[in-house]
Structures are given as C-alpha cells and as structure tokens.
Write a protein that holds these residues in place. Structure first.
Motif, PDB file in Angstrom:
ATOM      1  N   LEU A 134       0.851  -1.177   0.000  1.00 45.32           N
ATOM      2  CA  LEU A 134       0.000   0.000   0.000  1.00 45.32           C
ATOM      3  C   LEU A 134       0.890   1.231   0.000  1.00 45.32           C
ATOM      4  N   VAL A 135       0.602   2.149  -0.892  1.00 46.71           N
ATOM      5  CA  VAL A 135       1.396   3.375  -1.000  1.00 46.71           C
ATOM      6  C   VAL A 135       0.470   4.565  -0.833  1.00 46.71           C
ATOM      7  N   GLU A 136       0.785   5.385   0.158  1.00 47.71           N
ATOM      8  CA  GLU A 136      -0.017   6.561   0.459  1.00 47.71           C
ATOM      9  C   GLU A 136       0.631   7.807  -0.127  1.00 47.71           C
ATOM     10  N   SER A 137      -0.194   8.799  -0.382  1.00 47.56           N
ATOM     11  CA  SER A 137       0.302  10.081  -0.866  1.00 47.56           C
ATOM     12  C   SER A 137      -0.707  11.163  -0.518  1.00 47.56           C
ATOM     13  N   GLY A 138      -0.274  12.418  -0.645  1.00 49.31           N
ATOM     14  CA  GLY A 138      -1.191  13.536  -0.480  1.00 49.31           C
ATOM     15  C   GLY A 138      -1.030  14.332   0.794  1.00 49.31           C
ATOM     16  N   GLY A 139      -0.170  13.890   1.689  1.00 47.63           N
ATOM     17  CA  GLY A 139       0.017  14.640   2.913  1.00 47.63           C
ATOM     18  C   GLY A 139       0.791  15.928   2.669  1.00 47.63           C
ATOM     19  N   GLY A 140       0.885  16.746   3.727  1.00 47.70           N
ATOM     20  CA  GLY A 140       1.623  17.992   3.598  1.00 47.70           C
ATOM     21  C   GLY A 140       1.273  18.963   4.697  1.00 47.70           C
ATOM     22  N   LEU A 141       1.692  20.200   4.486  1.00 44.70           N
ATOM     23  CA  LEU A 141       1.441  21.289   5.425  1.00 44.70           C
ATOM     24  C   LEU A 141       0.290  22.138   4.891  1.00 44.70           C
ATOM     25  N   VAL A 142      -0.683  22.415   5.743  1.00 40.08           N
ATOM     26  CA  VAL A 142      -1.833  23.207   5.334  1.00 40.08           C
ATOM     27  C   VAL A 142      -2.243  24.107   6.487  1.00 40.08           C
ATOM     28  N   GLN A 143      -2.805  25.252   6.156  1.00 37.48           N
ATOM     29  CA  GLN A 143      -3.267  26.173   7.183  1.00 37.48           C
ATOM     30  C   GLN A 143      -4.614  25.716   7.746  1.00 37.48           C
ATOM     31  N   PRO A 144      -4.930  26.112   8.969  1.00 32.44           N
ATOM     32  CA  PRO A 144      -6.252  25.794   9.523  1.00 32.44           C
ATOM     33  C   PRO A 144      -7.355  26.278   8.594  1.00 32.44           C
ATOM     34  N   GLY A 145      -8.364  25.426   8.433  1.00 27.15           N
ATOM     35  CA  GLY A 145      -9.443  25.724   7.507  1.00 27.15           C
ATOM     36  C   GLY A 145      -9.213  25.207   6.105  1.00 27.15           C
ATOM     37  N   GLY A 146      -8.003  24.756   5.835  1.00 27.67           N
ATOM     38  CA  GLY A 146      -7.667  24.271   4.502  1.00 27.67           C
ATOM     39  C   GLY A 146      -8.090  22.834   4.274  1.00 27.67           C
ATOM     40  N   SER A 147      -7.735  22.337   3.090  1.00 31.22           N
ATOM     41  CA  SER A 147      -8.127  20.987   2.683  1.00 31.22           C
ATOM     42  C   SER A 147      -6.932  20.212   2.148  1.00 31.22           C
ATOM     43  N   LEU A 148      -7.011  18.903   2.286  1.00 34.67           N
ATOM     44  CA  LEU A 148      -6.064  17.980   1.682  1.00 34.67           C
ATOM     45  C   LEU A 148      -6.820  16.736   1.250  1.00 34.67           C
ATOM     46  N   ARG A 149      -6.264  16.052   0.262  1.00 33.57           N
ATOM     47  CA  ARG A 149      -6.837  14.772  -0.173  1.00 33.57           C
ATOM     48  C   ARG A 149      -5.743  13.717  -0.132  1.00 33.57           C
ATOM     49  N   LEU A 150      -5.937  12.718   0.702  1.00 32.60           N
ATOM     50  CA  LEU A 150      -5.004  11.606   0.797  1.00 32.60           C
ATOM     51  C   LEU A 150      -5.442  10.469  -0.119  1.00 32.60           C
ATOM     52  N   SER A 151      -4.455   9.754  -0.642  1.00 26.48           N
ATOM     53  CA  SER A 151      -4.710   8.581  -1.466  1.00 26.48           C
ATOM     54  C   SER A 151      -3.910   7.407  -0.933  1.00 26.48           C
ATOM     55  N   CYS A 152      -4.425   6.220  -1.151  1.00 21.03           N
ATOM     56  CA  CYS A 152      -3.722   4.994  -0.762  1.00 21.03           C
ATOM     57  C   CYS A 152      -4.043   3.951  -1.824  1.00 21.03           C
ATOM     58  N   ALA A 153      -3.012   3.527  -2.540  1.00 19.86           N
ATOM     59  CA  ALA A 153      -3.195   2.583  -3.639  1.00 19.86           C
ATOM     60  C   ALA A 153      -2.553   1.239  -3.319  1.00 19.86           C
ATOM     61  N   ALA A 154      -3.273   0.181  -3.625  1.00 18.63           N
ATOM     62  CA  ALA A 154      -2.762  -1.171  -3.410  1.00 18.63           C
ATOM     63  C   ALA A 154      -2.169  -1.715  -4.699  1.00 18.63           C
ATOM     64  N   SER A 155      -1.058  -2.428  -4.555  1.00 18.20           N
ATOM     65  CA  SER A 155      -0.435  -3.080  -5.707  1.00 18.20           C
ATOM     66  C   SER A 155      -0.025  -4.491  -5.317  1.00 18.20           C
ATOM     67  N   GLY A 156       0.250  -5.298  -6.332  1.00 14.05           N
ATOM     68  CA  GLY A 156       0.625  -6.680  -6.079  1.00 14.05           C
ATOM     69  C   GLY A 156      -0.555  -7.603  -6.320  1.00 14.05           C
ATOM     70  N   THR A 157      -0.507  -8.727  -5.659  1.00 10.65           N
ATOM     71  CA  THR A 157      -1.570  -9.732  -5.825  1.00 10.65           C
ATOM     72  C   THR A 157      -2.739  -9.349  -4.922  1.00 10.65           C
ATOM     73  N   THR A 167       1.550   8.886   5.927  1.00 13.94           N
ATOM     74  CA  THR A 167       1.830  10.175   5.302  1.00 13.94           C
ATOM     75  C   THR A 167       1.539  11.273   6.320  1.00 13.94           C
ATOM     76  N   GLN A 168       2.455  12.239   6.412  1.00 17.95           N
ATOM     77  CA  GLN A 168       2.353  13.274   7.442  1.00 17.95           C
ATOM     78  C   GLN A 168       1.395  14.369   7.003  1.00 17.95           C
ATOM     79  N   VAL A 169       0.491  14.727   7.892  1.00 19.42           N
ATOM     80  CA  VAL A 169      -0.398  15.873   7.696  1.00 19.42           C
ATOM     81  C   VAL A 169      -0.142  16.843   8.845  1.00 19.42           C
ATOM     82  N   THR A 170       0.214  18.068   8.501  1.00 19.26           N
ATOM     83  CA  THR A 170       0.473  19.100   9.501  1.00 19.26           C
ATOM     84  C   THR A 170      -0.428  20.279   9.232  1.00 19.26           C
ATOM     85  N   VAL A 171      -1.209  20.652  10.248  1.00 21.05           N
ATOM     86  CA  VAL A 171      -2.124  21.783  10.125  1.00 21.05           C
ATOM     87  C   VAL A 171      -1.610  22.887  11.046  1.00 21.05           C
ATOM     88  N   SER A 172      -1.122  23.943  10.441  1.00 24.75           N
ATOM     89  CA  SER A 172      -0.495  25.004  11.217  1.00 24.75           C
ATOM     90  C   SER A 172      -0.499  26.294  10.419  1.00 24.75           C
TER      91      SER A 172
END
Length: 117
Positions: A4-27, A111-116
């Motif tokens: 499983l590989v996650e993506s989409g985290g980051g630094l965002v200000q309060p009130g903001g938005s983020l979209r995280l994804s998690c994709a499965a690979s393999g069997t 994935t790290q999400v920081t709201v600050s």
C-alpha cells in the motif's frame, strides 16, 4: 505480495483541505474494507481510527472528523481516498491506510499531515 502506497500529505493552514490517497499493488484479491487511521505526535499517543469504507460502499467516521472528512474509493484503481476539509491543528498526525484483502490486513507506510498557520 501486497503493498500500500499513500500520498497527499503535507502542510496546510487551519481551515484548509487535503486529499489523501492509498493505492494497493501486487496480488490483490477482494478488498473487504479500507480504513484510515492517524497517530498524533507525542509519546504514548495511540493510533486512532478515522474512517472506514466497506466493500459495499458503506462508510463510517470518528466523531472528531464527521462532517469534515469524506472517505471514498475507486475499486478499479484499488485506491482509497480521504478528503479532508476544514482542517484543524488537532488533525495534525501521521495518517495510515489499512486494507483487509482476503483474510489479511495490510498497512501503508503513513503520510504526514500538519495543520499550522
């Protein structure tokens, strides 16, 4: 082997938005459940359940995120998403996805999400 590989985290200000994804690979066979967890910084903080979506598409949320976060999935892409709106500083955490595939649970690396401001 499943990864499983996650993506989409980051630094965002309060009130903001983020979209995280998690994709499965393999069997990957049937994915019964897709779940998001998070772990806030600091010693002894437990990993907290955030949201879940079942094979049928039924969803449920922790009270702390209900109305602000939306979990969804793309079965063809074997991917689960977490749309996070109106983020608050207390949402700061490492976010992990988990998938129940066949009879086993698999975790992403986080994935790290920081709201600050």
């Amino acid at each position: 082997q499943v990864q499983l590989v996650e993506s989409g985290g980051g630094l965002v200000q309060p009130g903001g938005s983020l979209r995280l994804s998690c994709a499965a690979s393999g069997t990957v066979s049937t994915i019964w459940q897709m779940t998001w967890y998070r772990q806030a910084p600091g010693p002894g903080k437990p990993r907290e359940w955030v949201a879940i979506i079942s094979l049928s598409g039924t969803t449920n949320y922790a009270d702390s995120v209900r109305g602000r976060f939306t979990i969804s999935k793309d079965n063809a892409k074997k991917t689960v998403y977490l749309q996070m709106n109106n983020l608050k500083p207390e949402d700061t955490a490492v976010y992990y996805c988990k998938m129940r595939i066949a009879s086993s649970d698999y975790w992403g690396q986080g994935t790290q999400v920081t709201v600050s401001s």
